[in-house]
Design a protein around this motif. Structure first.
Motif, PDB file in Angstrom:
ATOM      1  N   ALA A 178       0.842  -1.198   0.000  1.00  0.00           N
ATOM      2  CA  ALA A 178       0.000   0.000   0.000  1.00  0.00           C
ATOM      3  C   ALA A 178       0.874   1.244   0.000  1.00  0.00           C
ATOM      4  N   SER A 179       0.255   2.353  -0.352  1.00  0.00           N
ATOM      5  CA  SER A 179       0.963   3.621  -0.277  1.00  0.00           C
ATOM      6  C   SER A 179       1.203   3.975   1.183  1.00  0.00           C
ATOM      7  N   ARG A 180       1.966   5.013   1.409  1.00  0.00           N
ATOM      8  CA  ARG A 180       2.314   5.368   2.776  1.00  0.00           C
ATOM      9  C   ARG A 180       1.067   5.579   3.625  1.00  0.00           C
ATOM     10  N   ALA A 181       1.113   5.050   4.829  1.00  0.00           N
ATOM     11  CA  ALA A 181      -0.060   5.077   5.709  1.00  0.00           C
ATOM     12  C   ALA A 181      -0.501   6.508   5.996  1.00  0.00           C
ATOM     13  N   GLN A 182      -1.789   6.763   5.801  1.00  0.00           N
ATOM     14  CA  GLN A 182      -2.337   8.069   6.128  1.00  0.00           C
ATOM     15  C   GLN A 182      -2.859   8.122   7.560  1.00  0.00           C
ATOM     16  N   ASP A 183      -2.908   6.975   8.211  1.00  0.00           N
ATOM     17  CA  ASP A 183      -3.353   6.944   9.593  1.00  0.00           C
ATOM     18  C   ASP A 183      -2.198   7.331  10.507  1.00  0.00           C
ATOM     19  N   PRO A 184      -2.405   8.292  11.415  1.00  0.00           N
ATOM     20  CA  PRO A 184      -1.287   8.760  12.254  1.00  0.00           C
ATOM     21  C   PRO A 184      -0.726   7.689  13.173  1.00  0.00           C
ATOM     22  N   ALA A 185      -1.618   6.833  13.723  1.00  0.00           N
ATOM     23  CA  ALA A 185      -1.129   5.783  14.611  1.00  0.00           C
ATOM     24  C   ALA A 185      -0.262   4.797  13.849  1.00  0.00           C
ATOM     25  N   ALA A 186      -0.678   4.437  12.618  1.00  0.00           N
ATOM     26  CA  ALA A 186       0.113   3.522  11.806  1.00  0.00           C
ATOM     27  C   ALA A 186       1.446   4.138  11.426  1.00  0.00           C
ATOM     28  N   ALA A 187       1.438   5.451  11.133  1.00  0.00           N
ATOM     29  CA  ALA A 187       2.697   6.126  10.811  1.00  0.00           C
ATOM     30  C   ALA A 187       3.645   6.108  12.008  1.00  0.00           C
ATOM     31  N   LEU A 188       3.088   6.310  13.205  1.00  0.00           N
ATOM     32  CA  LEU A 188       3.916   6.297  14.408  1.00  0.00           C
ATOM     33  C   LEU A 188       4.490   4.910  14.668  1.00  0.00           C
ATOM     34  N   ILE A 189       3.658   3.885  14.470  1.00  0.00           N
ATOM     35  CA  ILE A 189       4.093   2.518  14.747  1.00  0.00           C
ATOM     36  C   ILE A 189       5.125   2.031  13.737  1.00  0.00           C
ATOM     37  N   SER A 190       5.184   2.664  12.565  1.00  0.00           N
ATOM     38  CA  SER A 190       6.131   2.238  11.536  1.00  0.00           C
ATOM     39  C   SER A 190       7.529   2.803  11.749  1.00  0.00           C
ATOM     40  N   VAL A 191       7.753   3.525  12.837  1.00  0.00           N
ATOM     41  CA  VAL A 191       9.072   4.108  13.083  1.00  0.00           C
ATOM     42  C   VAL A 191      10.125   3.005  13.189  1.00  0.00           C
ATOM     43  N   GLY A 192      11.299   3.250  12.609  1.00  0.00           N
ATOM     44  CA  GLY A 192      12.346   2.233  12.591  1.00  0.00           C
ATOM     45  C   GLY A 192      13.271   2.310  13.788  1.00  0.00           C
ATOM     46  N   ARG A 193      14.182   1.362  13.865  1.00  0.00           N
ATOM     47  CA  ARG A 193      15.191   1.320  14.916  1.00  0.00           C
ATOM     48  C   ARG A 193      16.525   1.813  14.367  1.00  0.00           C
ATOM     49  N   PRO A 277       5.576  11.743   8.803  1.00  0.00           N
ATOM     50  CA  PRO A 277       6.694  10.897   8.361  1.00  0.00           C
ATOM     51  C   PRO A 277       7.734  11.772   7.677  1.00  0.00           C
ATOM     52  N   SER A 278       8.974  11.658   8.078  1.00  0.00           N
ATOM     53  CA  SER A 278      10.020  12.533   7.540  1.00  0.00           C
ATOM     54  C   SER A 278      11.155  11.754   6.901  1.00  0.00           C
ATOM     55  N   GLY A 279      10.932  10.508   6.567  1.00  0.00           N
ATOM     56  CA  GLY A 279      11.963   9.691   5.947  1.00  0.00           C
ATOM     57  C   GLY A 279      11.738   8.242   6.290  1.00  0.00           C
ATOM     58  N   ALA A 280      12.529   7.371   5.716  1.00  0.00           N
ATOM     59  CA  ALA A 280      12.395   5.940   5.983  1.00  0.00           C
ATOM     60  C   ALA A 280      12.713   5.663   7.445  1.00  0.00           C
ATOM     61  N   GLY A 281      11.712   5.228   8.190  1.00  0.00           N
ATOM     62  CA  GLY A 281      11.915   4.914   9.596  1.00  0.00           C
ATOM     63  C   GLY A 281      11.914   6.120  10.503  1.00  0.00           C
ATOM     64  N   ARG A 282      11.597   7.308   9.977  1.00  0.00           N
ATOM     65  CA  ARG A 282      11.598   8.537  10.777  1.00  0.00           C
ATOM     66  C   ARG A 282      10.198   9.120  10.847  1.00  0.00           C
ATOM     67  N   VAL A 283       9.870   9.679  12.021  1.00  0.00           N
ATOM     68  CA  VAL A 283       8.570  10.314  12.228  1.00  0.00           C
ATOM     69  C   VAL A 283       8.775  11.543  13.099  1.00  0.00           C
TER      70      VAL A 283
END
Length: 760
Positions: A178-193, A277-283
């Motif tokens: 899917a395209s980048r998540a528009q849901d804020p909670a999903a965007a937050l949970i997708s943060v990388g390590r 979202p501000s980059g791959a793995g960044r929020v």
């Protein structure tokens, strides 16, 4: 206005259903920049675009032994579940793993899995596993990883501990189509390590850093609880970084604690909470509000609106093999995610976690009862046995030597309550299954068609009524359930100096405690001077360096020591079969495949079997008891930092202190302490972080005090009395001697002098 943590706790557990969703916290979509952070791993891109990381940490993503199972979780929105995608696993395995027959079976939410070879001992390898949309669902999804591994050259049981496959959680996860998540909670949970395999929260501050930290603590705890990750690390910095993590900006353009970059970001953000979202793995998470009241209101509105998606889909513990022992009851292994499957290796192992109450009082007043339903193959070699371990310490065993094999039907083994501690405990059921043919080691000739052991799903464990009384000091309760800071009263979070390092250490520790407690903690951030005039009976969590030692004058640290019993940690749950299997059919098939090896045992063989069982039981019991003693103290030069817990001078509160010589050493020590592998093993009254290795060594408390009782019923008081007497066996023996003496005095002196009455 009430402290926000109280509102957040209510939001986490009792959000009103059917409330209208707040406006989206996400700005208009923009294409995120690709971050090229390989973390020193050639050919592996860190946090690629669209990768949704696992909830579990690196510690929870290691498969060990001949057979092991891990359950990893990731969160999907409805759109992502419908679009499907693939699972990316970046892994490395031990060089001792035989590549010809090492396999990893991957399945989604209990659906039929796919099998892949394990062949990457020289560096990271990548598996991409396509996920069918029918196997995915909105919310939390579970990936089951089942590894089968054999040693290249060694057929001994000890060699099974050298087998491992490590999943790199920084570069693994679900790649959504899917395209980048528009849901804020999903965007937050997708943060990388980040490169250290930690989830980094960067709080932008400058100037009055302590004020910025005070206004950010509730937001930091909220992030920790939403993510549910055990590897969170917090730092206070003046600018964002081009690496995975969450940039947290709190306040407004006039806030005294905000940096120049933070003010620029706040100037372009709408009022309230926004997630970018501000980059791959960044929020970026921006909470814009003028003052504490506006900030708290904005965060609470987000929890009742867009962030509610995650709160409403919290996973059930039983799905992941966790037994909650708050109430008495009986639980089958099938209730704890175990699936039975015949085992043909040398060391069988399955495990589950038992969560004890925060005020659980260990003692010899009772035991958990394990009822085994299992079968063994004929002609197992001497030394075959079943061992139960709690927190890597052997507590009981049962011999498995029978020339014809044996069927165990509701075989009862008692697991003493003293072996457990408050919070999370790991219970391992191991079966050592040597055979004579193992001595002639030929891995290529291994016969997997004849199983050696079968543990049925109807095996159960019964939890008795527990004695409930919170103890101080007890670092196990502190780490496992954030006790006593998880209670409703406010705690003082004290820093000896309001430096960015000490504030970061305090926030990291507080967020880790919030995850342990499952709720935010009401923390009041104060400095050394403010603490002196604060309420004396308030619980305190102190972060101190050498300049702040006046804070810890009353903390008499016990001498640190090494754990006398060190064993490899190997976890497993058996098969990944989705539906529970028929135990009778499994047992019949097991018996049929091993029947040709049975014969009648002689008298001498039966004597040997009985003697071996006795030796095993006594030996394991002695090993368990000896493991509780503390070895010699550690040299001062080896001490990086200490963690201690004592009762306050008034006796009505608890003081927990993390102390190091410098800010740099404190920062390093907090990373070691909050590492999931070390955090889960905290126990006793104090702990020491070793300078050379970063290992955290717990030390037993010389004496305990009791926190005010919550359960004052007669049954609980009776259990507490029995537990206390078990801790003071000399006093118990003295009381028995006195009682027997009184009975003897009554029979030998008083009764004869009363005479005998004759009835005519």
């Amino acid at each position: 206005m009430r402290k926000l943590s109280s509102f957040i706790a209510i939001a986490f557990f009792s959000i009103a259903s059917g409330s209208e969703a707040a406006p989206s916290l996400l700005p208009s979509p923009t294409k995120p920049d690709l971050i090229n952070n390989n973390s020193g791993t050639p050919g592996v891109q860190s946090n690629p675009t669209g990768l949704i990381p696992f909830l579990e940490s690196s510690f929870e993503s290691r498969l060990q032994g001949e057979r092991d199972v891990r359950y990893l979780s990731f969160f999907l929105t409805s759109e992502q579940a419908q679009a499907g995608g693939s699972l990316r696993l970046t892994y490395t395995n031990a060089v001792s793993v035989r590549p010809e027959d090492a396999t990893l079976r991957v399945s989604f939410n209990g659906h039929a899995g796919q099998q892949f070879p394990i062949r990457s001992p020289q560096g990271p390898g990548i598996m991409d596993v396509k996920a069918e949309t029918t196997a995915l669902k909105p919310g939390w999804n579970t990936v089951t990883l089942a590894a089968q591994q054999h040693h290249r050259v060694d057929c001994s049981i000890d060699a099974t501990y050298e087998l491992w496959t490590q999943i790199d959680v920084s570069n693994s996860g679900f790649q959504t189509a899917a395209s980048r998540a528009q849901d804020p909670a999903a965007a937050l949970i997708s943060v990388g390590r980040n490169a250290d395999r930690r989830t980094q929260v960067r709080v932008l501050t400058a100037g009055d850093t302590k004020a910025g930290a005070r206004h950010s603590l509730d937001a930091i705890q909220t992030i920790a609880l939403l993510l549910g990750r055990k590897d969170l690390s917090v730092e206070f910095t003046t600018a964002t970084k081009d690496e995975p993590g969450i940039d947290l900006i709190v306040g407004d353009v006039n806030s005294s604690w905000q940096s120049e970059e933070g003010k620029r970001l706040l100037a372009t953000a709408p009022a309230g909470v926004s997630i970018r979202p501000s980059g791959a793995g960044r929020v970026q998470m921006i909470i814009r509000g003028a003052g504490e009241q506006a900030i708290n209101a904005a965060l609470l509105q987000a929890l009742n609106g867009p962030l509610k998606l995650v709160l409403n889909s919290r996973r059930l513990p039983a799905e992941m093999g966790v037994l909650n022992a708050d109430q008495p009851g009986t639980y089958r292994l099938s209730d704890l995610a175990y699936r039975a499957e015949p085992f043909a290796g040398r060391l069988f192992r399955t495990s589950f976690q038992t969560v004890m109450p925060a005020d659980f009082y260990p003692g010899d007043y009772g035991a958990m009862t394990l009822k085994l339903n299992a079968a063994t193959a004929p002609k197992l070699a001497p030394g075959a046995q079943l061992v139960v371990r709690v927190n890597e310490k052997a507590v009981t065993s049962h011999g498995l030597i029978d020339p014809n094999g044996t069927i165990l039907k509701d075989k009862t083994l008692d697991i003493p309550l003293r072996a457990f501690r408050p919070g999370i405990n790991t219970v391992d059921i191991l079966a050592e299954l040597p055979k004579e043919e193992d001595k002639v080691c030929d891995p290529a000739a291994r016969d997997e068609s004849k199983p050696r052991f079968l543990l049925l799903e109807e095996t159960s464990i019964s939890v008795p009524a527990l004695a409930r009384a919170g103890r101080v000091p007890d670092l196990a309760a502190f780490a496992g359930r954030a006790y006593p800071f998880s209670r409703t009263e406010t705690l003082d979070l004290v820093v000896s100096a309001p430096s960015s390092v000490q504030l970061g250490a305090a926030a990291t520790l507080l967020s880790r405690l919030a995850v342990s407690a499952g709720q935010p903690l009401a923390a009041n951030l104060v400095s050394d001077q403010e603490a002196r005039s604060a309420i004396p009976d308030r619980n305190r969590l102190i972060i101190a360096t050498a300049q702040g030692q006046s804070l810890v004058k009353s903390a008499r640290l016990a001498a640190p020591s090494l754990d006398g019993l060190t064993t490899a940690s190997v976890f497993g749950h058996g098969s990944t079969v989705a539906e529970p299997s028929d135990p009778r059919a499994l047992l019949d098939a097991f018996q049929a495949r091993t029947s040709q090896d049975r014969n009648e045992p002689g008298i001498s063989e039966n004597l040997i079997i009985g003697f071996q069982r006795t030796i095993n039981v006594v030996g394991r019991w002695l090993q368990y008891r000896e493991a509780e003693s503390d070895p010699a103290p550690i040299r001062n030069s080896e001490v990086l930092a200490t963690l201690s817990q004592v009762q306050s001078e008034t006796g009505n509160s608890v003081v927990t202190t993390v102390s190091a010589a410098t800010d740099a050493e404190l920062s390093k020590a907090i990373d070691y302490l909050t590492d999931p592998a070390a955090w889960s093993k905290l126990n006793g009254g104090s702990a020491t972080v070793l300078r050379s290795t970063g290992e955290v060594i717990s030390t037993s408390a010389a004496a305990y005090s009791f926190y005010p009782l919550a359960d004052k019923s007669f049954a609980n008081l009776r259990r507490l009395a029995a537990a206390w007497l078990s801790d003071h066996i000399a006093l118990y023996a003295f009381a028995v001697v006195i009682l027997v003496s009184l009975i003897g005095l009554w029979l030998g002196y008083i009764v004869p002098r009363k005479g005998v009455r004759t009835v005519e």
